[in-house]
Scaffold this active site. Structure first.
Site, PDB file in Angstrom:
ATOM      1  N   GLU A 116      27.830  -2.292  61.179  1.00 16.69           N
ATOM      2  CA  GLU A 116      27.465  -2.009  59.784  1.00 16.69           C
ATOM      3  C   GLU A 116      27.069  -3.286  59.059  1.00 16.69           C
ATOM      4  O   GLU A 116      27.633  -4.350  59.280  1.00 16.69           O
ATOM      5  CB  GLU A 116      28.672  -1.366  59.083  1.00 16.69           C
ATOM      6  CG  GLU A 116      28.366  -0.791  57.735  1.00 16.69           C
ATOM      7  CD  GLU A 116      27.643   0.544  57.801  1.00 16.69           C
ATOM      8  OE1 GLU A 116      26.787   0.776  56.943  1.00 16.69           O
ATOM      9  OE2 GLU A 116      27.944   1.340  58.707  1.00 16.69           O
ATOM     10  N   ASP A 134      20.634 -11.588  59.698  1.00 14.63           N
ATOM     11  CA  ASP A 134      20.993 -10.538  60.653  1.00 14.63           C
ATOM     12  C   ASP A 134      21.952 -11.135  61.680  1.00 14.63           C
ATOM     13  O   ASP A 134      21.541 -11.940  62.513  1.00 14.63           O
ATOM     14  CB  ASP A 134      19.743  -9.994  61.336  1.00 14.63           C
ATOM     15  CG  ASP A 134      20.000  -8.723  62.130  1.00 14.63           C
ATOM     16  OD1 ASP A 134      21.173  -8.431  62.438  1.00 14.63           O
ATOM     17  OD2 ASP A 134      19.017  -8.023  62.439  1.00 14.63           O
ATOM     18  N   ARG A 176      23.730  -9.392  63.921  1.00 12.92           N
ATOM     19  CA  ARG A 176      23.997  -8.467  65.021  1.00 12.92           C
ATOM     20  C   ARG A 176      23.708  -9.097  66.381  1.00 12.92           C
ATOM     21  O   ARG A 176      22.856  -9.969  66.507  1.00 12.92           O
ATOM     22  CB  ARG A 176      23.159  -7.197  64.872  1.00 12.92           C
ATOM     23  CG  ARG A 176      23.556  -6.387  63.663  1.00 12.92           C
ATOM     24  CD  ARG A 176      22.655  -5.218  63.472  1.00 12.92           C
ATOM     25  NE  ARG A 176      21.304  -5.676  63.115  1.00 12.92           N
ATOM     26  CZ  ARG A 176      20.277  -4.865  62.911  1.00 12.92           C
ATOM     27  NH1 ARG A 176      20.424  -3.561  63.055  1.00 12.92           N
ATOM     28  NH2 ARG A 176      19.096  -5.345  62.573  1.00 12.92           N
ATOM     29  N   THR A 195      12.286   0.489  68.822  1.00 11.09           N
ATOM     30  CA  THR A 195      12.701  -0.452  67.785  1.00 11.09           C
ATOM     31  C   THR A 195      11.491  -0.995  67.042  1.00 11.09           C
ATOM     32  O   THR A 195      10.368  -0.949  67.545  1.00 11.09           O
ATOM     33  CB  THR A 195      13.506  -1.624  68.380  1.00 11.09           C
ATOM     34  OG1 THR A 195      14.057  -2.404  67.321  1.00 11.09           O
ATOM     35  CG2 THR A 195      12.646  -2.504  69.273  1.00 11.09           C
ATOM     36  N   LYS A 211      15.757  -7.630  68.554  1.00 12.82           N
ATOM     37  CA  LYS A 211      16.357  -6.707  69.529  1.00 12.82           C
ATOM     38  C   LYS A 211      15.582  -6.745  70.846  1.00 12.82           C
ATOM     39  O   LYS A 211      16.182  -6.734  71.928  1.00 12.82           O
ATOM     40  CB  LYS A 211      16.376  -5.294  68.944  1.00 12.82           C
ATOM     41  CG  LYS A 211      17.332  -4.355  69.621  1.00 12.82           C
ATOM     42  CD  LYS A 211      17.324  -2.973  68.977  1.00 12.82           C
ATOM     43  CE  LYS A 211      17.834  -2.980  67.565  1.00 12.82           C
ATOM     44  NZ  LYS A 211      17.901  -1.620  66.975  1.00 12.82           N
TER      45      LYS A 211
END
Length: 163
Positions: free
Chosen positions: A58, A92, A94, A116, A121
């Site tokens: 999240e 970001d 992640r 994506t 990614k």
């Protein structure tokens, strides 16, 4: 979730999506996350094989509190990137190592067709040793999501044609 035979030489469709409680559970309209889920699951179903991974990341990996704080800043006029970087966070945070481990555990050793718009990614899965092709996953922007998506395109390099 997955469907079909995955341990073959044929490319496997993959969607890795980070959790977005504000969109999926609270029906927020700031982002396109909820719509992306529907598009991805429908695409995988039509292909007859593929993987959908929903990661607990999240708020671009910072958690729900930081995300809600960022949304408050966005409502006050900040863009989605500045809402994080002004508070000292990476735009970001992640990572995708866990998702790559899941894909390997499911027996996938072939090329990935990664759904994506995020070039980070794509690079992450390539760095994990996968051959990767991109499958665009773009949602038509709304009046409410246009600024959010435009910021992701210009500041994060997201591959978006509709904004």
């Amino acid at each position: 979730m997955w469907t079909g035979e995955l341990a073959t030489a044929d490319p496997v469709t993959l969607r890795v999506q980070s959790s977005c409680i504000t969109s999926t559970a609270l029906l927020g309209d700031v982002c396109d996350c909820a719509e992306q889920i529907g598009l991805a699951l429908s695409y995988i179903a039509r292909q007859g094989r593929g993987i959908y991974i929903y990661l607990d990341q999240e708020g671009r990996g910072l958690g729900l509190y930081e995300k809600v704080t960022g949304i408050a800043q966005m409502n006050a006029g900040a863009d989605t990137v500045t809402a994080y970087t002004d508070r000292g966070f990476a735009p970001d945070a992640r990572t995708y190592e866990d998702a790559a481990q899941i894909v390997r555990a499911l027996g996938v050793h072939s090329e990935l067709l990664l759904m994506t718009n995020n070039p980070h990614k794509l690079r992450a899965f390539a760095e994990e040793g996968f051959s990767v092709q991109r499958v665009p996953l773009e949602v038509n922007p709304t009046a409410r999501t246009r600024a959010y998506l435009s910021s992701k395109k210009t500041k994060l390099g997201h591959l978006l044609d509709l904004v």
